[in-house]
Enzyme design. Structure first.
Site, PDB file in Angstrom:
ATOM      1  N   TYR A 146      -9.322 -17.492  -4.890  1.00 14.37           N
ATOM      2  CA  TYR A 146      -9.105 -18.933  -4.798  1.00 14.37           C
ATOM      3  C   TYR A 146      -8.787 -19.567  -6.146  1.00 14.37           C
ATOM      4  O   TYR A 146      -8.122 -20.602  -6.201  1.00 14.37           O
ATOM      5  CB  TYR A 146     -10.347 -19.617  -4.217  1.00 14.37           C
ATOM      6  N   LYS A 195     -15.222  -4.519  -1.006  1.00 13.72           N
ATOM      7  CA  LYS A 195     -14.187  -3.536  -0.643  1.00 13.72           C
ATOM      8  C   LYS A 195     -14.102  -2.552  -1.810  1.00 13.72           C
ATOM      9  O   LYS A 195     -13.049  -2.388  -2.449  1.00 13.72           O
ATOM     10  CB  LYS A 195     -12.870  -4.282  -0.378  1.00 13.72           C
ATOM     11  N   ASP A 227     -14.430  -4.617   5.960  1.00 10.55           N
ATOM     12  CA  ASP A 227     -13.839  -4.358   7.282  1.00 10.55           C
ATOM     13  C   ASP A 227     -14.924  -3.899   8.264  1.00 10.55           C
ATOM     14  O   ASP A 227     -14.967  -4.342   9.417  1.00 10.55           O
ATOM     15  CB  ASP A 227     -12.685  -3.331   7.193  1.00 10.55           C
ATOM     16  N   ASP A 251     -15.131 -16.556   3.247  1.00 10.66           N
ATOM     17  CA  ASP A 251     -14.372 -17.527   4.046  1.00 10.66           C
ATOM     18  C   ASP A 251     -14.117 -16.950   5.439  1.00 10.66           C
ATOM     19  O   ASP A 251     -14.353 -17.595   6.465  1.00 10.66           O
ATOM     20  CB  ASP A 251     -13.048 -17.840   3.333  1.00 10.66           C
ATOM     21  N   ASP A 255     -16.308 -17.717   9.302  1.00  7.40           N
ATOM     22  CA  ASP A 255     -15.675 -18.195  10.541  1.00  7.40           C
ATOM     23  C   ASP A 255     -16.016 -17.255  11.701  1.00  7.40           C
ATOM     24  O   ASP A 255     -16.287 -17.701  12.816  1.00  7.40           O
ATOM     25  CB  ASP A 255     -14.143 -18.273  10.393  1.00  7.40           C
TER      26      ASP A 255
HETATM   27  C1  IPM Z   1     -13.735 -23.446   4.128  1.00 10.04           C
HETATM   28  C2  IPM Z   1     -12.297 -23.829   4.314  1.00 10.04           C
HETATM   29  C3  IPM Z   1     -11.660 -23.988   2.937  1.00 10.04           C
HETATM   30  C4  IPM Z   1     -11.780 -22.650   2.234  1.00 10.04           C
HETATM   31  C5  IPM Z   1     -10.191 -24.461   2.989  1.00 10.04           C
HETATM   32  C6  IPM Z   1     -10.044 -25.765   3.735  1.00 10.04           C
HETATM   33  C7  IPM Z   1      -9.590 -24.557   1.612  1.00 10.04           C
HETATM   34  O1  IPM Z   1     -11.655 -22.880   5.093  1.00 10.04           O
HETATM   35  O2  IPM Z   1     -14.487 -24.231   3.511  1.00 10.04           O
HETATM   36  O3  IPM Z   1     -14.117 -22.376   4.595  1.00 10.04           O
HETATM   37  O4  IPM Z   1     -10.966 -21.748   2.463  1.00 10.04           O
HETATM   38  O5  IPM Z   1     -12.721 -22.502   1.456  1.00 10.04           O
HETATM   39 MG    MG Z   2     -12.901 -21.376   5.891  1.00  2.73          MG
END
Ligand code: IPM
Ligand code: MG
Length: 361
Positions: A146, A195, A227, A251, A255
Site C-alpha cells: 500500500y 508467503k 493461500d 485486507d 473480507d
Molecule cells: C479496507 C479497504 C481499504 C483498504 C480501501 C478502501 C483502500 O478495503 O479498509 O479494507 O484496502 O485498506
Molecule cells: Mg478491504
C-alpha cells in the site's frame, strides 16, 4: 469525564451510520455521566467536494486534537462517481490511506465473531461452526504494497506497472508485539500469516515474529502461508484466535472472515498507533447503492464505537454495555435488511440505533 471524539461521516451510507452510532454514544454518556464533545472532520469524497482534496491538514490536526476518531465509510461507485475521474492520488481512498499514514495507525484490529443469533446467515455448514468462532485479525496498516513505491510507465511500447512490497524489521516488530499483547488477553494463540515460500518480505516477517515470540512464552505461535489460510478460514474457522499478517494479506483475509460471520454489516474495526489514540470504523464499505435510504446496518459502526470506548477511552463497562445492548437487540428479534430472516422484525438504520440505545443502562 469529558472526551473529544472526532467524527468522519464520509460518503455513501457513512452519514446515516455515524448518526446512529452517535445516538448510542450519547445515551452511553448520559447513563454513565460522561461528556462527549464531537468535532466533524472531512475525509474522502465529502472532502473532495468541499475542498478539492481527499484529505486536508485541518482533518489531520482535528484528528490529532481528539482522543479518538469514529469514521463511517469512504468512497463511491468507481463506475459512476465523478471522484474516480480524478487521478488516483486525489480520489477518496487516498484520504483514507493518508489519514492512516499521517497518524501512524499501524495496527488494524478486525474482529470476526459469529453471533449465535446470526449463525443461520453463515454460509458454512452447521457442523463447521458449532459453538461459534471468535477471530481477531491483526493487519499491519501503514506498510507493504500500500505504501511502497509505485509507477506506471511505457517501456518499449509496453505499458508496465510496478508496486513494491517493503517492510523493515521495526515495522514488523511493533505489529507483532501488539498481536502478542492482545493474544495474551484472549486465548493465547497467534497464527502469523505470510508467503515465506516465495517472498523475501515474508521471510523477514517470519524471522522477526519468531524473535518477538520469545518475549511471550505463554503464547503459542504458529505460521501459515496465506493461500492455506484463505482455505483454512472456510474449512475450519474455529482453529484461529489471533491472525497476524501484513497489509495486503490482511485486507483480503479480513473480507473473507467477515463473509463467514454472516454479514459484513456487523464487523467493527480499530486502527491504532502506539498511543491510546485510534481511528474506529466499520469493516464494510460505503454501499452507495443504498445510501440515504435508511437501510444500512449501523451495528458495525456501533460496535466500532464500543471498541473506541474500550481501547482509546479505557471505558470498559461502557463498552460492555454497548456490546450487550447489541446482543440484546438481536436476541429480541430485530434485524436490518442485510441480516433479516423469516419471522423476525425488520428495522431501518435509525430505528436499529434507537433500539440499541434504549437497551443501554
Ligand atoms: C479496507 C479497504 C481499504 C483498504 C480501501 C478502501 C483502500 O478495503 O479498509 O479494507 O484496502 O485498506
Ligand atoms: Mg478491504
Amino acid at each position: 469525564m469529558k472526551y473529544r471524539i472526532g467524527l468522519i461521516s464520509g460518503d455513501g451510507i457513512g452519514p446515516e451510520i455515524i448518526s446512529g452510532a452517535r445516538k448510542v454514544l450519547d445515551k452511553t454518556a448520559s447513563v454513565y455521566g460522561h461528556e462527549f464533545e464531537y468535532k466533524e472532520l472531512l475525509l474522502g469524497g465529502a472532502s473532495i467536494d468541499k475542498t478539492g482534496e481527499p484529505i486536508t491538514p485541518e482533518t489531520i490536526e482535528g484528528a490529532k486534537a481528539s482522543d479518538a476518531v469514529l469514521m463511517g465509510s469512504i468512497g463511491g461507485d468507481a463506475r459512476t462517481s465523478h471522484w474516480y475521474r480524478l487521478e488516483p492520488s486525489k480520489r477518496p481512498e487516498a484520504g483514507l490511506l493518508g489519514i492512516r499514514k499521517a497518524l501512524g495507525l499501524f495496527a488494524n484490529l478486525r474482529p470476526a465473531v459469529l453471533y449465535d443469533e446470526l449463525s443461520g446467515a453463515c454460509p458454512l455448514k452447521a457442523e463447521l461452526i458449532e459453538g461459534g468462532f471468535d477471530i481477531m485479525i491483526m493487519r499491519e496498516l501503514t506498510g507493504g504494497l500500500y505504501f511502497g513505491e509505485r509507477k506506471t510507465t511505457v517501456e518499449n511500447g509496453l505499458r508496465t506497472a510496478v508496486d513494491t512490497l517493503t517492510y523493515n524489521e521495526n515495522e514488523i516488530r511493533r505489529i507483532a508485539v501488539k498481536a502478542f499483547e492482545i493474544a495474551g488477553k484472549r486465548r493465547g494463540r497467534v497464527c502469523s500469516v505470510d508467503k515465506a515460500n516465495v517472498l523475501d518480505s515474508s521471510r523477514l516477517w517470519r524471522a522477526v515474529v519468531e524473535e518477538v515470540a520469545k518475549d511471550y512464552p505463554g503464547t503459542e505461535l504458529t505460521h501459515m502461508l496465506v493461500d492455506n489460510c484463505a482455505m483454512q478460514l472456510v474449512r475450519d474457522p474455529r482453529q484461529f484466535d489471533v491472525i497476524l499478517t501484513e497489509n495486503m494479506f490482511g485486507d483480503i483475509l479480513s473480507d473473507e472472515a467477515s463473509m463467514i460471520t454472516g454479514s459484513i454489516g456487523m464487523l467493527a474495526s480499530a486502527s491504532l498507533n502506539d498511543t491510546s489514540f485510534g481511528l474506529y470504523e466499520p469493516s464494510h464499505g460505503s454501499a452507495p447503492d443504498i445510501a440515504g435510504q435508511d437501510k444500512a446496518n449501523p451495528i458495525a459502526t456501533i460496535l466500532s464505537a464500543a471498541m473506541l470506548l474500550r481501547f482509546s477511552l479505557d471505558l470498559q463497562k461502557e463498552a460492555d454495555a454497548v456490546e450487550n445492548a447489541v446482543l440484546k437487540v438481536l436476541k429480541d428479534g430485530y434485524r436490518t435488511a442485510d441480516i433479516m430472516s423469516e419471522g423476525l422484525k425488520c428495522t431501518g438504520t435509525q430505528e436499529m440505533a434507537s433500539l440499541i440505545s434504549e437497551r443501554i443502562g
